[in-house]
Design a protein around this motif. Sequence first.
Motif, mmCIF file in Angstrom:
data_model
loop_
_atom_site.group_PDB
_atom_site.id
_atom_site.type_symbol
_atom_site.label_atom_id
_atom_site.label_comp_id
_atom_site.label_asym_id
_atom_site.label_seq_id
_atom_site.Cartn_x
_atom_site.Cartn_y
_atom_site.Cartn_z
ATOM 1 N N ALA A 18 40.804 43.948 39.093
ATOM 2 C CA ALA A 18 39.979 44.587 38.065
ATOM 3 C C ALA A 18 38.540 44.089 38.093
ATOM 4 O O ALA A 18 37.707 44.569 37.317
ATOM 5 N N LYS A 19 38.228 43.146 38.961
ATOM 6 C CA LYS A 19 36.887 42.563 38.988
ATOM 7 C C LYS A 19 35.903 43.451 39.743
ATOM 8 O O LYS A 19 36.267 44.217 40.623
ATOM 9 N N GLY A 20 34.627 43.271 39.384
ATOM 10 C CA GLY A 20 33.579 44.040 40.041
ATOM 11 C C GLY A 20 33.513 43.783 41.527
ATOM 12 O O GLY A 20 33.171 44.683 42.311
ATOM 13 N N VAL A 23 35.524 46.267 43.455
ATOM 14 C CA VAL A 23 34.875 47.578 43.574
ATOM 15 C C VAL A 23 33.884 47.550 44.738
ATOM 16 O O VAL A 23 33.833 48.459 45.577
ATOM 17 N N ALA A 179 26.894 52.436 41.335
ATOM 18 C CA ALA A 179 27.851 52.941 40.355
ATOM 19 C C ALA A 179 27.776 54.452 40.383
ATOM 20 O O ALA A 179 26.685 55.017 40.420
ATOM 21 N N CYS A 230 36.437 44.235 27.460
ATOM 22 C CA CYS A 230 37.251 44.692 28.586
ATOM 23 C C CYS A 230 37.252 43.585 29.634
ATOM 24 O O CYS A 230 36.351 43.512 30.478
ATOM 25 N N SER A 232 38.263 41.463 32.840
ATOM 26 C CA SER A 232 38.810 41.692 34.180
ATOM 27 C C SER A 232 39.812 40.620 34.583
ATOM 28 O O SER A 232 40.351 40.670 35.689
ATOM 29 N N HIS A 262 40.075 50.405 37.116
ATOM 30 C CA HIS A 262 38.630 50.614 37.109
ATOM 31 C C HIS A 262 38.230 51.946 36.508
ATOM 32 O O HIS A 262 37.237 52.047 35.775
ATOM 33 N N GLU A 263 38.987 53.006 36.770
ATOM 34 C CA GLU A 263 38.609 54.321 36.265
ATOM 35 C C GLU A 263 38.678 54.391 34.741
ATOM 36 O O GLU A 263 37.998 55.209 34.112
ATOM 37 N N VAL A 265 37.781 51.869 32.726
ATOM 38 C CA VAL A 265 36.629 51.141 32.181
ATOM 39 C C VAL A 265 35.464 52.088 31.922
ATOM 40 O O VAL A 265 34.735 51.954 30.924
ATOM 41 N N LYS A 294 28.669 45.331 36.144
ATOM 42 C CA LYS A 294 28.875 45.769 34.768
ATOM 43 C C LYS A 294 27.625 46.439 34.202
ATOM 44 O O LYS A 294 27.711 47.397 33.433
ATOM 45 N N GLU A 297 27.207 49.892 35.990
ATOM 46 C CA GLU A 297 28.167 50.878 35.509
ATOM 47 C C GLU A 297 27.865 51.321 34.089
ATOM 48 O O GLU A 297 28.098 52.480 33.721
#
Length: 377
Positions: A18-20, A23, A179, A230, A232, A262-263, A265, A294, A297
């Motif tokens: 779930a961390k950036g 991504v 993003a 939220c 991660s 991720h989708e 968030v 973050k 996004e």
Amino acid sequence: MADGHRAAYIAFDRFPSAKGSAVHIRHMAAELFERYGGGLLCVLGGGGLPAYQREGGVEIVRFGEVVPNWLDRAEAFTAWAGEQLAPHRDTLELCHVRDPWGALAVTGRMVYEANGLPSVELPYAWPRVAPSTLAKIRELEQRCLSRAEAVIVPSYVIASAVVDRGVAPGRVHLIPNGADPVPAGVPRPAAAPGRYVVYVGALQPWQGVDVLLRAFSRLADLTDLSLVICSSVSPSRARPLHRLAARLGLEDRVSWQYMLPHEQVAAWLAHAELSVAPLTATPRNLEQGCSPIKVWESMAAGTPVVASDLPVIREVLGGHGRLVPPDRPAELARAIRVLLEYPRAAREMGERARERVLSWADVRSRLATVYDQVESH
């Protein structure tokens, strides 16, 4: 497989997560593997992730050995990554790495991503780390930076840091994080409070979530406003912050969402009044400047951003956000209050920020240009 891979991407990070960082890895590795018709992805495992996975022409191998000491684990990862690369030594044309631990396993052509410098970050994970250990890690970083055909950085701040370490400016390539725009009309999360401000990300002390909680406690008169965090990382990592929230009397005003896909968030960001990035004024955030996903996004969702006034944040927002001195709960609370009182101005600020965001396709195009240059040499 019978034939060796032409490309490998190596990261001392769990993937997916779930961390950036996950991504970022997904998009950067996709560009590498599309270019070379597949490849080898070496990452951290655990958490139920399979040790081996095949997705078309991409082989994903995950390091799952349990090594409690972080430095010992990093050293074991280097040895393991070397073993994964060994069958492909004769065919590998390019290795893309994110850290010294992956870079040390590489013997051929290499692109190095300096998203962060372990010698700067490690004291925050291990406050008692010896200065001699940090000096050795800095030496390893230097060796890897010197060996790389190209060094990719996400911000001017860290570009300056690696140039100060002797990397020729011509080998340093700025590729900020990206993003993708959040589609209009994305459904509101079912668990969303009526009116809320949001924090997205991990919970390390340098993220400043404690500062945010103290700031939010100063907004007690806004009884219809909630804070959504939220996270991660898992609930166990949030226990100190839960205790702080309880001491501040915020138990009923803070909604905790953990390790969301991720989708999901994006929807929390899109329906928030504001997004807050309360990074602290530490060397970790001042000297290396990591281009927080973050913030990108939040901008891509058109959500107004209130963030700490740090060089890398100024670089990302470009004047289209509300900046406050870091580590100042009272001033952070005041900035949140002002934007809430002027919603039209806040929305306009968010829309202007949205126009600054690079899509991940734009990011991949910049990365492709770096690969072109490396291959032409």
